[in-house]
Design a protein around this motif. Structure first.
Motif, PDB file in Angstrom:
ATOM      1  N   THR A  19       0.853  -1.179   0.000  1.00 20.23           N
ATOM      2  CA  THR A  19       0.000   0.000   0.000  1.00 20.23           C
ATOM      3  C   THR A  19       0.890   1.231   0.000  1.00 20.23           C
ATOM      4  N   ALA A  20       0.438   2.281  -0.684  1.00 18.17           N
ATOM      5  CA  ALA A  20       1.259   3.478  -0.797  1.00 18.17           C
ATOM      6  C   ALA A  20       0.403   4.723  -0.924  1.00 18.17           C
ATOM      7  N   THR A  21       0.983   5.814  -0.465  1.00 22.24           N
ATOM      8  CA  THR A  21       0.491   7.152  -0.773  1.00 22.24           C
ATOM      9  C   THR A  21       1.430   7.675  -1.844  1.00 22.24           C
ATOM     10  N   THR A  22       0.864   8.089  -2.980  1.00 21.54           N
ATOM     11  CA  THR A  22       1.685   8.425  -4.137  1.00 21.54           C
ATOM     12  C   THR A  22       1.800   9.926  -4.370  1.00 21.54           C
ATOM     13  N   ASN A  23       2.874  10.289  -5.009  1.00 17.53           N
ATOM     14  CA  ASN A  23       3.000  11.586  -5.663  1.00 17.53           C
ATOM     15  C   ASN A  23       2.312  11.436  -7.019  1.00 17.53           C
TER      16      ASN A  23
ATOM     17  N   SER B 289      -3.724  -4.617  -8.867  1.00 15.43           N
ATOM     18  CA  SER B 289      -3.326  -3.293  -8.410  1.00 15.43           C
ATOM     19  C   SER B 289      -4.425  -2.285  -8.715  1.00 15.43           C
ATOM     20  N   VAL B 290      -4.667  -1.394  -7.748  1.00 10.10           N
ATOM     21  CA  VAL B 290      -5.687  -0.362  -7.901  1.00 10.10           C
ATOM     22  C   VAL B 290      -5.143   0.943  -7.344  1.00 10.10           C
ATOM     23  N   CYS B 291      -5.385   2.035  -8.072  1.00  8.67           N
ATOM     24  CA  CYS B 291      -5.063   3.382  -7.598  1.00  8.67           C
ATOM     25  C   CYS B 291      -6.356   4.180  -7.510  1.00  8.67           C
ATOM     26  N   GLN B 292      -6.503   4.910  -6.427  1.00  6.73           N
ATOM     27  CA  GLN B 292      -7.636   5.813  -6.270  1.00  6.73           C
ATOM     28  C   GLN B 292      -7.106   7.079  -5.611  1.00  6.73           C
TER      29      GLN B 292
ATOM     30  N   GLN C 212      -3.875   7.082  -3.413  1.00  4.29           N
ATOM     31  CA  GLN C 212      -3.719   5.809  -2.709  1.00  4.29           C
ATOM     32  C   GLN C 212      -3.571   4.672  -3.708  1.00  4.29           C
ATOM     33  N   GLU C 213      -2.620   3.797  -3.449  1.00  2.00           N
ATOM     34  CA  GLU C 213      -2.393   2.627  -4.294  1.00  2.00           C
ATOM     35  C   GLU C 213      -2.364   1.394  -3.414  1.00  2.00           C
ATOM     36  N   ILE C 214      -2.942   0.309  -3.903  1.00  2.00           N
ATOM     37  CA  ILE C 214      -2.811  -0.990  -3.250  1.00  2.00           C
ATOM     38  C   ILE C 214      -2.549  -2.034  -4.324  1.00  2.00           C
TER      39      ILE C 214
END
Length: 97
Positions: A7-11, A39-42, A45-47
């Motif tokens: 899981t990540a918080t993205t730039n 993989s999903v980005c919203q 947020q990425e997971i």
């Protein structure tokens, strides 16, 4: 079977990110025995959840030089923060509806 949950918080993500992610996905499947990867980005947020037959497969993937280089780029450019969890799948079932 094992799952790796990233899981990540993205730039803001760019074309280089998309190209790198596609290459890493292909490499995980073709060389390291990845069974499935979703993989999903919203927003920012990425997971990503990937499934592996053994811990040895995960360790080999983690040590791959191209994967290490992609991780370094992620830390420099694409991610504000991230978390990785490795879990053992105790039970699994599916139902098609």
């Amino acid at each position: 079977m094992y799952a790796v949950i990233f899981t990540a918080t993205t730039n803001p993500l760019d074309d280089e990110y998309s190209q790198t992610a596609a290459k890493m996905r292909d490499l995980a499947f073709s060389k390291y025995g990845c069974l499935e990867l979703n993989s999903v980005c919203q927003g920012d947020q990425e997971i990503t959840v990937s499934y592996w037959p053994t811990l040895a497969h995960i360790s080999a993937w983690q040590a791959d030089p191209a994967h290490r280089a992609a991780q370094a780029l992620g830390k420099q450019k694409w991610y504000k923060a991230y978390s990785v969890q490795v879990t053992h799948i105790e039970r699994q079932y599916q139902q098609k509806c």
